[in-house]
Design a protein around this motif. Structure first.
Motif, PDB file in Angstrom:
ATOM      1  N   ARG A  33      28.268  40.975  40.660  1.00  0.00           N
ATOM      2  CA  ARG A  33      27.198  39.337  39.741  1.00  0.00           C
ATOM      3  C   ARG A  33      27.142  38.402  40.672  1.00  0.00           C
ATOM      4  O   ARG A  33      27.711  37.782  41.475  1.00  0.00           O
ATOM      5  N   GLU A  92      32.888  39.534  42.134  1.00  0.00           N
ATOM      6  CA  GLU A  92      32.828  40.457  41.116  1.00  0.00           C
ATOM      7  C   GLU A  92      33.589  41.112  39.691  1.00  0.00           C
ATOM      8  O   GLU A  92      34.390  39.980  40.104  1.00  0.00           O
ATOM      9  N   ILE A  93      32.769  41.131  38.432  1.00  0.00           N
ATOM     10  CA  ILE A  93      33.079  41.284  37.584  1.00  0.00           C
ATOM     11  C   ILE A  93      33.307  42.735  36.359  1.00  0.00           C
ATOM     12  O   ILE A  93      32.277  43.596  37.015  1.00  0.00           O
ATOM     13  N   ASN A  94      34.621  42.615  36.767  1.00  0.00           N
ATOM     14  CA  ASN A  94      34.956  44.631  35.983  1.00  0.00           C
ATOM     15  C   ASN A  94      34.134  45.341  36.427  1.00  0.00           C
ATOM     16  O   ASN A  94      33.699  46.612  36.410  1.00  0.00           O
ATOM     17  N   GLY A  95      33.897  45.573  38.281  1.00  0.00           N
ATOM     18  CA  GLY A  95      33.609  46.232  39.113  1.00  0.00           C
ATOM     19  C   GLY A  95      32.082  46.219  39.557  1.00  0.00           C
ATOM     20  O   GLY A  95      31.493  47.580  40.352  1.00  0.00           O
ATOM     21  N   GLN A  96      31.364  45.286  38.987  1.00  0.00           N
ATOM     22  CA  GLN A  96      30.251  44.850  38.910  1.00  0.00           C
ATOM     23  C   GLN A  96      30.289  43.538  39.481  1.00  0.00           C
ATOM     24  O   GLN A  96      30.385  42.409  39.507  1.00  0.00           O
TER      25      GLN A  96
END
Length: 169
Positions: free
Chosen positions: A45, A39-43
């Motif tokens: 990936r 998870e990167i900035n709520g996304q």
């Protein structure tokens, strides 16, 4: 048919609006089933630093936890997501099955899986099910969409090869 050299279910994300009857003892959170994604900035990936320690075409994962920690509930949410997607995708089609699929309302969750380096997501938002690949929407299905067959026919190019490589088949 495309050759599938990588296929893994990577994560399940449970939204705050998901009916508690489905969550049971799970938190409204993201559950990673391996380290293929992050998870990167709520996304969610693909993890570019992921390395499979097994030979190509072999992937081994396990879900472990104490009794009552939610292992079964997590997989039941995954099965419900797949059920809802299949129910809407195959609506009004003749199937060689003994029972018709029944849509499950109140489910607010996402299923992330990776096929050949592409990140797919099936999002269930109550009466709406959406499929995306690498963040691009491929198909948006609604329980009450009046001309579903026409809509699916218009999106066949976007879905090219999808049914042949649908992870649970």
């Amino acid at each position: 048919r495309l050759f599938v050299k990588e296929c893994c279910v990577a994560a399940i994300k449970i939204d705050d609006r998901c009916d508690e009857v489905y969550c049971k003892n799970l938190d409204h959170a993201t559950y990673f089933l391996n380290n293929r994604c992050k998870e990167i900035n709520g996304q969610i990936r693909i993890n570019d630093n992921y390395q499979n320690i097994y030979p190509e075409n072999i992937s081994i994962s396990a879900v472990v936890g104490m009794n009552g920690s939610g292992k079964s509930a997590l997989f039941e949410i995954m099965y419900r997501i797949v059920n809802n997607f299949s129910c809407l995708l195959e609506r009004d089609l003749k199937r060689n099955a003994s029972e018709s699929l029944c849509f499950v309302e109140g489910l607010w969750a996402d299923l992330y899986y990776v096929i050949n380096g592409d990140l797919y997501c099936i999002s269930c938002r109550n009466k709406n099910v959406k499929l995306s690949r690498n963040g691009v929407d491929l198909l948006d299905l609604f329980v009450n969409y009046p001309k579903e067959k026409d809509y699916i026919r218009l999106n066949q190019q976007k879905l090219a090869g999808f049914n042949q490589n649908w992870f649970y088949s």
